[in-house]
Each structure stands twice: as structure tokens, then as C-alpha cells.
Design an enzyme around this catalytic site. Structure first.
Site, short mmCIF file in Angstrom:
data_model
loop_
_atom_site.label_atom_id
_atom_site.label_comp_id
_atom_site.label_asym_id
_atom_site.label_seq_id
_atom_site.Cartn_x
_atom_site.Cartn_y
_atom_site.Cartn_z
CG MET A 28 -1.92 -1.16 1.17
SD MET A 28 -3.46 -0.82 1.99
CE MET A 28 -2.90 -0.56 3.67
N GLY A 29 2.16 1.09 -0.35
CA GLY A 29 3.04 2.25 -0.42
C GLY A 29 3.51 2.71 0.95
CG HIS A 32 8.23 0.25 6.29
ND1 HIS A 32 8.52 -1.09 6.28
CD2 HIS A 32 6.89 0.34 6.50
CE1 HIS A 32 7.43 -1.78 6.51
NE2 HIS A 32 6.41 -0.94 6.63
N GLY A 34 10.88 -2.74 5.75
CA GLY A 34 10.16 -4.03 5.74
C GLY A 34 9.71 -4.37 4.33
CG HIS A 35 6.73 -1.92 2.41
ND1 HIS A 35 6.64 -0.78 3.14
CD2 HIS A 35 5.50 -2.50 2.45
CE1 HIS A 35 5.39 -0.64 3.60
NE2 HIS A 35 4.69 -1.67 3.21
CD GLU A 148 7.49 -15.37 8.85
OE1 GLU A 148 7.98 -15.04 9.95
OE2 GLU A 148 7.81 -16.40 8.24
CE LYS A 149 3.55 -4.67 11.69
NZ LYS A 149 2.49 -4.12 10.90
CB SER A 186 2.76 2.41 6.30
OG SER A 186 3.38 1.55 5.37
#
Ligand code: AMP
Length: 278
Positions: A28-29, A32, A34-35, A148-149, A186
Site C-alpha cells: 500500500m506504499g 519502509h 520491511g517492504h 510475516e508481520k 507505515s
């Protein structure tokens, strides 16, 4: 890096890739680390990496943060370009839901979607499966990577893919955290520095419970009470805290290896979720 908004143009690009292997990372933009870890891992699995950026309205409840959800497309594209992503797909709502969000076909994964986040956010997983299946059909990836978050989401998507015989491998990527342990999200942008520190209590308490498990404590209630005692010292309000079987997502009384401790809560109206593998 090519950027597509139109489904039609994206589909033409996709056709040109023919039978190349494609790894897909839906987001979803407000990207960070993680992405970006998902994107880096994606490169190991396929010749082409495609990322989507789409804030999906159908997964937000009426009183949730759809309007204020961070949108940082320009810097997101810079980050993805620096990682040599091949293509980014940034559709609009009318592209994804041409018949309107309420009138469009729905996919429901029963039982798994009704628990945990599904209880406090009844629209959430319906919105997730609604958008992910559409994105899968447009992108036609070989493999798709999820964090996995969002552990319940990952298991629901795996189930949807199996139940609908989709030919897509789903890979889960471990949680990327801030230095203080807070799971990157985010939504962390909504928190002050002090609140981020307070929010890191979630990981610290989950980690302490994992240590207790590793040294022989398997009673779920004992592990959960210890976590609750830490969290109660903060202003975080717990939505749920459970030790679950990783496949059925059912709560267990006696914890065993591979079970997950899952926790969701709110800190001054910001929803936080986290989990740890035992
Ligand atoms: P979102 O943009 O929040 O929908 O997330 C897009 C993908 O990134 C989902 O598969 C998330 O599970 C994953 N993700 C988000 N935060 C993290 C994190 N801290 N570590 C690993 N993956 C994450």
C-alpha cells in the site's frame, strides 16, 4: 523501471514477458525497510520483480484511517528504482473496482478470516482477498511475497491460493524491526518518538516470552500473563493476545515450537500488530 497505472497497459507489458518468472510484492506504499526487504528477497526467486502500490479502500472500516493513510508515491518510486525493480503497478480505485467497491465480486476465506484481526475489523480480510485476487489475476506472478508481520493475512492468502488452485507460490518473509524492536509499519508514522519507544514494549515482551518458552515454560496462560504485565505498564490497549497454531490459527493451551504469539493493540488510536514464532 516502468510504472503503469492502466491495467490495459500493464497487461500488454505482462504479455511481453511471456513465460519469464515473475516475483510480485503487493503493497500500500509508504515504503519502509520491511517492504524493501520483501523486494530484495523477491529478486532471489525470479527474473522479474513487480511491485504494486495501491491503498485498497475495501480493507478499511468506515472509522479507520483510509483518508489519512500515508501516500508517498514519489519517494516510493525512488526507493524501488534504486533496487532495480522492473515494474511498478499503481492502479486507481476505478481501475480495480470498475463496478464500485460494494458491487464487486468477493472472495471469502471462512474461519481463518473470522478470528483475531477479523473480529475487530470485520471488513478487513474480505477487502484483502478482494484486492489480492484481482492483483494476482492482473500480474499473473510465479511467486508472491508477503510479510510475516501480517501473519493472519499470510495464512489466509495461502489458503485462498490453495483453495482456488492458483498457480502461485506464496512466500512469507520474517518481520523487519526498528533498532528498539518495534515492527516496521507505515502506520508508525502516526507515532511520536516517545510513543515508538512505548510501542517497542510489544516486541520486548514477546521476546521475553519466547525466552521463557525456550527455557521450558509452555503454559500459554503463564506466557500471556507475563506479556500482559509488561504491556499494562504502557498506554497500549490490547485488542487480542494469543498463542496460536500457525496453520489453523486456533489458540493453544500448551505452546509448542512453531506456534506464534500474536498481539494487536492500539496506542493513542494507532493500531499496532506484531507476532513472534516459538
Ligand atoms: P502494507 O503496505 O502494509 O500492505 O504491506 C505490504 C507487505 O509488506 C505485506 O505483505 C506486509 O506484511 C509486508 N510488511 C509490512 N511491514 C513489514 C515488516 N516490518 N517486515 C516484513 N514485512 C512487512
Amino acid at each position: 523501471m516502468q510504472v503503469f497505472q492502466s491495467i490495459q497497459e500493464f497487461k500488454e507489458y505482462r504479455k511481453s514477458l511471456m513465460s519469464e518468472t515473475i516475483a510480485f510484492v503487493p503493497t500500500m506504499g509508504a515504503l519502509h525497510d520491511g517492504h524493501l526487504e520483501l523486494v530484495k528477497q523477491a529478486k532471489k526467486y525470479a527474473n522479474y520483480v513487480i511491485v504494486s502500490i495501491y491503498v485498497n479502500p475495501t480493507q478499511f472500516g468506515i472509522n479507520e484511517d483510509l483518508d489519512k493513510y500515508p501516500r508517498t508515491l514519489e519517494s516510493d518510486l525512488e526507493k524501488l528504482n534504486a533496487l532495480n525493480v522492473n515494474a511498478v503497478f499503481t492502479p486507481s480505485n476505478t481501475d480495480i473496482y470498475p463496478n464500485g467497491v460494494d458491487e464487486s465480486t468477493l472472495v471469502i476465506v471462512p474461519t481463518l478470516s473470522e478470528k483475531w484481526c477479523g473480529l475487530s475489523r470485520p471488513q478487513f480480510f474480505k477487502g484483502i482477498t478482494k484486492v489480492v485476487l484481482r492483483l494476482f489475476n492482473i500480474v499473473q506472478p510465479t511467486i508472491a511475497l508477503f510479510g510475516e508481520k501480517d501473519f493472519q493475512q499470510l495464512q489466509i492468502i495461502k489458503r485462498m491460493v490453495t483453495d482456488l488452485f492458483l498457480d502461485i507460490r506464496i512466500v512469507g518473509i520474517p518481520i523487519i524491526r526498528e533498532k528498539n524492536g518495534l515492527a516496521m509499519s507505515s502506520r508508525n508514522q502516526y507515532l511520536t518518538t516517545e510513543q515508538k519507544d512505548e510501542a517497542s514494549t510489544i516486541f520486548k515482551s514477546l521476546h521475553a516470552a519466547k525466552n521463557a518458552f525456550d527455557t521450558g515454560t509452555t503454559d500459554s496462560n503463564i506466557l500471556k500473563n507475563a506479556i500482559r504485565a509488561h504491556i499494562e505498564k504502557t498506554s497500549i490497549i490490547i485488542d487480542y493476545l494469543a498463542i496460536i497454531d500457525p496453520l489453523t490459527l486456533e489458540e493453544v493451551n500448551i505452546a509448542s515450537t512453531d506456534c506464534r504469539i500474536i498481539l494487536a493493540g492500539t496506542l493513542s488510536a494507532t493500531r499496532l500488530i506484531d507476532n513472534i514464532k516459538l
